[in-house]
Design a protein around this motif. Structure first.
Motif, PDB file in Angstrom:
ATOM      1  N   ALA A  41      36.588  29.481  43.457  1.00 36.49           N
ATOM      2  CA  ALA A  41      37.761  30.273  43.860  1.00 36.49           C
ATOM      3  C   ALA A  41      37.947  31.506  42.984  1.00 36.49           C
ATOM      4  O   ALA A  41      38.505  32.513  43.421  1.00 36.49           O
ATOM      5  CB  ALA A  41      39.018  29.404  43.814  1.00 36.49           C
ATOM      6  N   ASP A  90      41.610  27.292  46.250  1.00 33.03           N
ATOM      7  CA  ASP A  90      41.619  28.667  46.774  1.00 33.03           C
ATOM      8  C   ASP A  90      43.013  29.270  46.730  1.00 33.03           C
ATOM      9  O   ASP A  90      43.209  30.393  46.252  1.00 33.03           O
ATOM     10  CB  ASP A  90      41.050  28.713  48.198  1.00 33.03           C
ATOM     11  CG  ASP A  90      41.598  27.608  49.103  1.00 33.03           C
ATOM     12  OD1 ASP A  90      42.479  26.828  48.672  1.00 33.03           O
ATOM     13  OD2 ASP A  90      41.140  27.519  50.263  1.00 33.03           O
ATOM     14  N   MET A 129      42.516  32.181  44.039  1.00 37.30           N
ATOM     15  CA  MET A 129      41.932  33.386  44.641  1.00 37.30           C
ATOM     16  C   MET A 129      42.795  34.638  44.475  1.00 37.30           C
ATOM     17  O   MET A 129      42.254  35.730  44.334  1.00 37.30           O
ATOM     18  CB  MET A 129      41.591  33.137  46.110  1.00 37.30           C
ATOM     19  CG  MET A 129      40.305  32.358  46.270  1.00 37.30           C
ATOM     20  SD  MET A 129      39.743  32.251  47.978  1.00 37.30           S
ATOM     21  CE  MET A 129      38.330  31.153  47.773  1.00 37.30           C
TER      22      MET A 129
END
Length: 597
Positions: free
Chosen positions: A66, A449, A453
């Motif tokens: 991620a 994620d 992210m």
């Protein structure tokens, strides 16, 4: 001496899992980077188990992925067996584990390095880190080449003054058939005066599968359906591939008898090894010694590749003499006719006390020197990779004059890992477990994620082509959390590599654990509040009158940067923190008053 004319922003020493992630991260952020490795043929080598992931380790790999790291993508490319662990428990502890073709993994990672802009890789051995004006200024190699640099990341694995043990035989090595890094070990210990300690680890024997009797094993097929470990792997395409099975057997009373009659010949129990090894990955002789009432231990046979007959035997780590290892193999059901291809061995190596590091993984003693992986007292490819990507990011940010990037304990297992290392130190090789994370309900493998992210896009670690689909996926998750019965008619092609089903699963988990989730979130907010109180430059927490003597000692040793970090040092009490908070505010007011005057 040849002085290389190129000036590097970052030099990474060591091409293992930490070094590869560190080099890629620094180069991605625009730092001119050099990776030095003794051999480019062993870059990203899986020296022990040919697998990636496991309990809590799988979460770390998802976090590396991620953040824009390579480990997850390389793993899926090399995968030969998928298995999700802990599926009988809650989703907070579901942990992906992937068996890999070790050579495909190794050379795929090497290719990632070769393709990365801003990154040079060189086969040579670093023997000295040069320091000028109390800061790193270069690296000298075995070929007498000097590279100028502003920052060095040490990712030396088990190579620093490495010694290999098989029974009572000892020889120098950083890994079997690889020379140790003795010159650099001496430089760190005697010239740079780092606080150097010593640990031990080991690996099992490998066997030829030709002689195995599979009828005596329990079959462990690859998961179907499978879950890729990288967020960016197309599950439909990945599912079309062919995968291999693993197998399970057990030791016997005969195995027990062989070990007990040969303890005096063991490297561990003969007195040759003085260093501590990993408690949670013990040798088979250690199991017999410490658990005398257990007469049978599970063994997991795992293929090392698609095009080899070699098997790795998880659970059979040993440093017994070779003749004893041969007898041990024949005592196990299904392996009576198997032959050893490589004996198991133990290795002792130097590492540096991680309490000498800032949360950025930069040394408190030598500005510009970063450390990641086993040199910080950890064990495992995943723990190494997690530290590597953070050290690479922070080394690049430092040379660019930017603030360091630090993950909190509520943001990532990587944050827990680094926070534990720098505040608690290690008295055995550190291995990550879900139980180490007090916010594990927030730190699931399925939401890495959503957690990380946004950081990766902001830093520039991820390709911008993923940003629009990610934002759509993030919005869909929130929509399904707020309105569980709302239709999800989003165009799947605009979400790829995310899916509507993944968003629904995320929302379902949230609703199932909403009470725990919100409680954890409030605790995490208090943690963030404490971590926002920075300890001012020039303020010495250990000198505050009224602190417990033990607390003052530990504050002086760790030198925390925030009030939250001070609170996570073992032995520092809530009363100590209240006192520190008062004195920090008083110090800040006096400083501001002097500045105004």
């Amino acid at each position: 001496m040849f002085v290389c004319e190129d000036q590097y922003d970052v030099i990474v020493i060591g091409g293992g899992h930490a070094g590869c992630e560190a080099a890629l991260a620094a180069a991605k952020l625009g730092a001119k980077t050099l990776l030095l490795s003794q051999s480019l043929d062993t870059v990203a080598q899986m020296s022990c188990n040919p697998s990636i992931g496991g309990i809590a380790k799988g979460q770390i790999v998802r976090e590396i992925d991620a953040l824009g790291g390579a480990m997850g993508r390389v793993t899926d490319h090399a995968a030969l067996h998928y298995h999700m662990l802990n599926t009988g428990k809650g989703p907070a502890v579901h942990s992906p584990r992937v068996q890999c073709d070790k050579k495909v993994y190794q050379f795929t990672f090497k290719h990632f390095l070769e393709l990365q802009p801003n990154l040079d890789i060189m086969q040579d051995e670093a023997v000295k880190i040069s320091v000028s004006d109390n800061a790193v200024d270069g690296v000298l190699t075995l070929r007498n080449t000097f590279y100028h640099t502003k920052s060095v990341i040490l990712t030396t694995g088990t190579f620093l003054a490495g010694t290999i043990h098989i029974g009572t035989e000892m020889f120098r090595g950083g890994r079997y058939n690889d020379m140790p890094s003795d010159g650099l070990a001496k430089n760190l210990r005697e010239e740079l005066k780092l606080n150097i300690l010593r640990f031990k680890t080991g690996t099992p024997m490998r066997i030829n599968a030709r002689g195995l009797d599979y009828s005596k094993f329990r079959l462990q097929p690859s998961d179907n359906p499978l879950q890729p470990i990288s967020h960016f792997t197309d599950v439909t395409e990945q599912s079309k591939r062919t995968f291999l099975s693993c197998y399970i057997t057990r030791t016997t009373l005969e195995t027990d008898k062989i070990l007990r009659s040969n303890f005096q010949r063991s490297a561990m129990y003969s007195g040759n090894i003085h260093s501590l090894g990993p408690r949670y990955c013990p040798s088979v002789e250690d199991k017999i010694k410490k658990f005398p009432d257990v007469t049978s231990h599970p063994l997991f046979l795992e293929p090392e590749g698609f095009h080899t007959e070699e098997f790795y035997i998880q659970g059979f780590s040993t440093s017994m003499p070779e003749d004893v290892q041969r007898a041990l193999i024949k005592s196990v059901p299904g392996m009576e006719k198997a032959t050893i291809t490589r004996p198991g061995y133990a290795i002792e190596y130097d590492f540096s006390d991680p309490r000498d590091l800032f949360p950025s993984l930069e040394s408190k003693r030598i500005p510009g020197l970063f450390m990641a992986g086993q040199i910080n007292g950890t064990t495992g490819y995943e723990e190494a990779g997690g530290q590597g990507i953070m050290a690479g990011i922070n080394a690049a940010l430092k040379v660019q004059g930017k603030e360091p990037f630090v993950l909190r304990r509520d943001e990532a297992y990587i944050g827990v890992l680094i926070d534990d290392l720098i505040n608690k130190g290690v008295n055995e090789p550190y291995r990550m477990f879900t139980s180490r994370a007090e916010y594990r309900i927030l730190l699931r493998n399925d939401n890495a994620d959503l957690r990380l992210m946004p950081h990766a896009f902001k830093l520039g670690m991820l390709d911008k082509k993923y940003q629009a689909p990610f934002e759509k996926y993030k919005a869909l998750c929130q929509k399904l959390i707020d309105h569980p019965n709302a239709p999800a008619d989003e165009d799947e092609t605009e979400l790829f590599p995310w899916t509507v089903q993944k968003a629904r699963t995320h929302a379902d988990i949230y609703h199932k654990y909403a009470g725990y989730y919100e409680r954890n979130k409030k605790d995490a907010e208090r943690l963030a509040e404490m971590d926002s109180v920075k300890i001012p430059e020039g303020f010495d927490p250990s000198s505050v009158r009224g602190l417990l003597f033990e607390s003052a000692q530990k504050l002086a040793a760790v030198k925390p940067q925030t009030l939250g970090q001070a609170g996570r040092i073992p032995g520092v009490t809530p009363a100590d923190l209240q006192l520190l908070a008062v004195h920090i505010e008083r110090f800040r007011r006096l400083k501001n008053a002097k500045a105004a005057h």
